[in-house]
Design an enzyme around this catalytic site. Structure first.
Site, PDB file in Angstrom:
ATOM      1  N   ARG A   1       0.917  -1.155  -0.069  1.00  0.00           N
ATOM      2  CA  ARG A   1       0.042  -0.080  -0.009  1.00  0.00           C
ATOM      3  C   ARG A   1       0.952   1.360  -0.040  1.00  0.00           C
ATOM      4  NH1 ARG A   1      -3.732  -1.622   4.946  1.00  0.00           N
ATOM      5  NH2 ARG A   1      -2.451  -3.597   5.261  1.00  0.00           N
ATOM      6  N   GLY A   2       2.117   1.054   0.586  1.00  0.00           N
ATOM      7  CA  GLY A   2       3.061   2.298   0.719  1.00  0.00           C
ATOM      8  C   GLY A   2       3.306   3.283  -0.327  1.00  0.00           C
TER       9      GLY A   2
ATOM     10  N   LYS B   1      17.307   2.993   1.764  1.00  0.00           N
ATOM     11  CA  LYS B   1      18.181   2.449   3.033  1.00  0.00           C
ATOM     12  C   LYS B   1      18.922   1.480   2.731  1.00  0.00           C
ATOM     13  CE  LYS B   1      14.625   2.949   6.862  1.00  0.00           C
ATOM     14  NZ  LYS B   1      13.984   2.044   7.924  1.00  0.00           N
TER      15      LYS B   1
ATOM     16  N   VAL C   1      10.985   5.649   9.563  1.00  0.00           N
ATOM     17  CA  VAL C   1      10.292   6.861   8.904  1.00  0.00           C
ATOM     18  C   VAL C   1       8.995   6.264   8.676  1.00  0.00           C
ATOM     19  CG1 VAL C   1      12.241   7.826   7.715  1.00  0.00           C
ATOM     20  CG2 VAL C   1      11.115   5.818   6.665  1.00  0.00           C
TER      21      VAL C   1
ATOM     22  N   ARG D   1       0.224   7.198   7.153  1.00  0.00           N
ATOM     23  CA  ARG D   1       0.427   7.008   5.756  1.00  0.00           C
ATOM     24  C   ARG D   1       0.177   8.723   5.191  1.00  0.00           C
ATOM     25  NH1 ARG D   1       1.519   1.733   3.825  1.00  0.00           N
ATOM     26  NH2 ARG D   1       0.504   0.061   5.250  1.00  0.00           N
TER      27      ARG D   1
ATOM     28  N   ASP E   1      14.200  -1.576   1.434  1.00  0.00           N
ATOM     29  CA  ASP E   1      14.633  -1.654   2.735  1.00  0.00           C
ATOM     30  C   ASP E   1      15.652  -2.686   2.479  1.00  0.00           C
ATOM     31  OD1 ASP E   1      15.386  -2.093   5.487  1.00  0.00           O
ATOM     32  OD2 ASP E   1      13.124  -2.148   6.255  1.00  0.00           O
TER      33      ASP E   1
ATOM     34  N   ASP F   1       3.726   3.486   6.664  1.00  0.00           N
ATOM     35  CA  ASP F   1       2.865   3.643   8.013  1.00  0.00           C
ATOM     36  C   ASP F   1       3.796   3.237   9.062  1.00  0.00           C
ATOM     37  OD1 ASP F   1       3.466   0.751   6.828  1.00  0.00           O
ATOM     38  OD2 ASP F   1       2.053   0.224   8.652  1.00  0.00           O
TER      39      ASP F   1
ATOM     40  N   GLU G   1       7.728   2.395  -6.050  1.00  0.00           N
ATOM     41  CA  GLU G   1       7.933   1.870  -4.727  1.00  0.00           C
ATOM     42  C   GLU G   1       8.048   2.923  -3.570  1.00  0.00           C
ATOM     43  OE1 GLU G   1       6.844   0.054  -2.477  1.00  0.00           O
ATOM     44  OE2 GLU G   1       8.076  -1.990  -2.346  1.00  0.00           O
ATOM     45  N   ASP G   2       7.812   2.891  -2.383  1.00  0.00           N
ATOM     46  CA  ASP G   2       7.912   4.167  -1.527  1.00  0.00           C
ATOM     47  C   ASP G   2       9.231   3.911  -0.910  1.00  0.00           C
ATOM     48  OD1 ASP G   2       7.275   1.536  -0.217  1.00  0.00           O
ATOM     49  OD2 ASP G   2       5.942   2.824   1.650  1.00  0.00           O
TER      50      ASP G   2
HETATM   51  C1  PRP Z   1       7.137  -2.058   2.730  1.00  0.00           C
HETATM   52  C2  PRP Z   1       7.295  -1.061   1.897  1.00  0.00           C
HETATM   53  C3  PRP Z   1       8.220  -1.790   0.742  1.00  0.00           C
HETATM   54  C4  PRP Z   1       8.806  -2.901   1.488  1.00  0.00           C
HETATM   55  C5  PRP Z   1      10.167  -2.685   1.652  1.00  0.00           C
HETATM   56  O1  PRP Z   1       5.885  -2.499   2.808  1.00  0.00           O
HETATM   57  O2  PRP Z   1       6.410  -0.552   1.262  1.00  0.00           O
HETATM   58  O3  PRP Z   1       7.362  -2.508  -0.106  1.00  0.00           O
HETATM   59  O4  PRP Z   1       8.472  -3.007   2.944  1.00  0.00           O
HETATM   60  O5  PRP Z   1      10.883  -3.908   2.304  1.00  0.00           O
HETATM   61  P1  PRP Z   1      12.097  -4.669   1.615  1.00  0.00           P
HETATM   62  O6  PRP Z   1      13.050  -4.118   0.916  1.00  0.00           O
HETATM   63  O7  PRP Z   1      12.716  -5.207   3.104  1.00  0.00           O
HETATM   64  O8  PRP Z   1      11.304  -5.728   1.208  1.00  0.00           O
HETATM   65  P2  PRP Z   1       5.071  -3.332   3.575  1.00  0.00           P
HETATM   66  O9  PRP Z   1       5.325  -4.914   3.575  1.00  0.00           O
HETATM   67  O10 PRP Z   1       5.208  -2.828   4.831  1.00  0.00           O
HETATM   68  O11 PRP Z   1       3.658  -3.070   3.171  1.00  0.00           O
HETATM   69  P3  PRP Z   1       3.084  -1.718   2.711  1.00  0.00           P
HETATM   70  O12 PRP Z   1       3.624  -1.269   1.457  1.00  0.00           O
HETATM   71  O13 PRP Z   1       1.531  -1.909   2.693  1.00  0.00           O
HETATM   72  O14 PRP Z   1       3.213  -0.745   3.846  1.00  0.00           O
END
Ligand code: PRP
Length: 182
Positions: free
Chosen positions: A45-46, A134, A156, A168, A106, A162, A102-103
């Site tokens: 959703r991000g 990151k 963040v 969000r 990580d 979120d 993508e937001d």
């Molecule tokens: C978060 C973010 C990325 C992902 C990054 O999503 O939006 O999609 O984690 O992490 P990674 O590089 O370690 O894979 P999340 O699973 O929290 O879902 P969301 O987008 O619904 O918040």
């Protein structure tokens, strides 16, 4: 659900984000063919805020918007993750120009898996953009083609990101600072 008390300190302002998106869109326009439709794919959703601003900044292009939802589950013991597709694209991307939005990157598992999957569908040109990166957290060798801001390993929120499904809707990127010990 009880949460530790916290405050949010602004880290990247709404104005800085808007300026960065404008600059990134210059590069995006140069990369994709002007006379062909661009499929902009947001990862739920991000990415919902970022994709909305990005798509409108590209209002001079022929843009189609689609979404995909992936979830990654770590076992906490090893650096391995299983990434599952919870919602797939509505449209086909074979032979088409695709920008994945993508937001935040990580560990890199989510985008690495999603890009591998989408490449198997044989798009004509596939590029990725992430608002935040990151690099200190990376566990797989992945780098988005465009990055808005490289940030340290901070907690963040905002602009789509979120904390326990909240925050969000903040218009800026903020850093969570806990005001009491755990
Ligand atoms: C978060 C973010 C990325 C992902 C990054 O999503 O939006 O999609 O984690 O992490 P990674 O590089 O370690 O894979 P999340 O699973 O929290 O879902 P969301 O987008 O619904 O918040």
């Amino acid at each position: 659900m009880s949460q530790r008390p916290y405050v949010i300190d602004e880290m990247i302002s709404a104005k800085s984000i808007a300026a960065r998106i404008e600059a990134l869109c210059h590069d995006i326009r140069e990369t994709f063919p002007k006379d062909e439709r661009l499929v902009v794919v947001g990862l739920l959703r991000g990415s919902f805020v970022f994709i909305a601003d990005l798509a409108r900044e590209l209002s001079d292009m022929d843009v189609e918007v689609d979404f995909l939802e992936a979830s990654s589950y770590g076992d906490g013991m090893e650096s391995s993750r299983e990434v599952r597709i919870l919602k797939d694209l509505r449209g086909a991307i074979e032979g088409r120009n695709v920008l994945v939005v993508e937001d935040i990157v990580d560990t890199g598992y989510t985008l690495n898996h999603v890009i591998h999957l989408l490449k198997s569908r044989e798009p004509k040109l596939l590029r990725t953009i992430a608002l935040l990166d990151k690099p200190a957290r990376r566990e797989v060798d992945f780098r988005a083609d465009w990055i808005g801001f490289e940030i340290p390993d901070e907690f963040v929120v905002g602009y789509g990101i979120d904390y326990a499904q909240g925050n969000r809707n903040l218009p800026f990127i903020g850093k969570v600072r806990f005001t009491e010990e755990a």
